[in-house]
Design an enzyme around this catalytic site. Sequence first.
Site, PDB file in Angstrom:
ATOM      1  CD  GLN A  83      -2.388   1.341   2.754  1.00 57.80           C
ATOM      2  OE1 GLN A  83      -1.702   1.748   3.687  1.00 57.80           O
ATOM      3  NE2 GLN A  83      -3.650   0.977   2.921  1.00 57.80           N
ATOM      4  N   GLY A  84       0.733   2.093  -1.005  1.00 58.56           N
ATOM      5  CA  GLY A  84       1.503   3.329  -1.107  1.00 58.56           C
ATOM      6  C   GLY A  84       0.674   4.532  -0.703  1.00 58.56           C
ATOM      7  CE1 TYR A  85      -3.842   4.091  -0.284  1.00 61.72           C
ATOM      8  CE2 TYR A  85      -4.870   4.368   1.860  1.00 61.72           C
ATOM      9  CZ  TYR A  85      -4.959   4.014   0.533  1.00 61.72           C
ATOM     10  OH  TYR A  85      -6.156   3.571   0.038  1.00 61.72           O
ATOM     11  CB  SER A  86       2.654   6.810   4.946  1.00 63.78           C
ATOM     12  OG  SER A  86       1.584   6.441   5.785  1.00 63.78           O
ATOM     13  CD  GLU A 141      -5.984  -0.524   7.743  1.00 66.34           C
ATOM     14  OE1 GLU A 141      -6.503   0.578   7.526  1.00 66.34           O
ATOM     15  OE2 GLU A 141      -4.804  -0.771   7.498  1.00 66.34           O
ATOM     16  CG  ASN A 196      -2.779   4.633  19.420  1.00 68.79           C
ATOM     17  OD1 ASN A 196      -3.133   4.113  18.361  1.00 68.79           O
ATOM     18  ND2 ASN A 196      -2.461   3.924  20.490  1.00 68.79           N
ATOM     19  CD  GLU A 197       0.135  10.127  19.225  1.00 73.83           C
ATOM     20  OE1 GLU A 197       0.940   9.839  20.114  1.00 73.83           O
ATOM     21  OE2 GLU A 197      -0.025   9.429  18.198  1.00 73.83           O
TER      22      GLU A 197
END
Length: 385
Positions: free
Chosen positions: A128-131, A246, A369-370
Amino acid sequence: MAEHSPAISDEAFRGRFRDWLETHYPAAWRQDSLRPFRRLRGDQVREWIDLLNTGGWRAPAWPEAYGGLGLSFAQQVIYAEELERIGAARVIDLGEVQLGPTLMLHGSDTQKAQYLPKILSGEHLWCQGYSEPGAGSDLASLTTTGVIDGDDIVVTGQKIWTTHANESTHIFLLVRTARTERRQDGITFLLMPMETPGVTVRPINNLAEEDEFCEVFFDEARVPLTQVVGEVGQGWSVSKSLLGYERVWIGSPGLAARALALSRALLATGDVDGELRDRYARCATDLHDVRALYRKICRAIGEGHEPGAEVSMLKVLSSELQQRASELNLDLGQGRVAVDGASQVGDVTVDLAWQYYMSRPQAIFAGTNEIQRNLLARAVLGLPS
């Protein structure tokens, strides 16, 4: 093929899958005190997919029309629980879990015919190429560009934290094809072979000396426009459907339970002071609560309700419990955290530094989590953005 059907009772389904796993799941792949968070890598992933296909247990969530099992959500939960019960190693199978269902919803008939069978067979492994370096949790800030040139789209930019890109054959990614006032617009969802000229993968070794994360660079990598999923510029809505459940699966208490199983084994190796026993007791009661929340959410989804803000709560609680349990194990290990590799605590073989390091990214996966706490602040407490 296994003789199972969504029509059989949940307990009958559980028994059949449990029996199959007991007979066929390789002992060498099971999680243990040395590798409580074991993952299958490379050829092992394809071996596992082959085993599932041979047994008739591949793709529990896919409709039967696309070659899956077509299980109810309740039976999908049972499927996951039985894998956890036997200590099955984790598998990053983004083709099955994320891309396949997305193509079923948004892909063209040609894309479905081209990719779905090869996802099922394991011929294609997807990452997956997201970040990006400047667009992680704030995904709408992505800057990797896709320039339309005739019948092609030309991609330039960088992705990071791309899990198992060094073992994948293909990548699905988001690229910016237009600058718009609303940042979520002008983003396009694209499919690309990793062997495309202009694609470079650079693995990143983490603290545990695992290279499961990677940087991926695109230097005018060219693919046909037919590899756009949905419409050009509408990739944000496609990507939202891809995330689906997810965080429900990521919020499973399985990894925290595995860390606490190691805690119990370490507690049994000798005299342990009361403070450490108290910490274990707090973690154990928290695990009970996380399990109850997980079952409540799964039951609601099984009854047709869409998951809400409680999924963010589940992800936060489960990941941080795993981390606290791993920290407890360091203290229970009687100083063996400094040992590089396997060591003995009583009759338990451990690598406490490895399990601690592997627990740290859990609070970052699938939205930090933030960010989850920000979502909870708005959705539950009604605080302003």
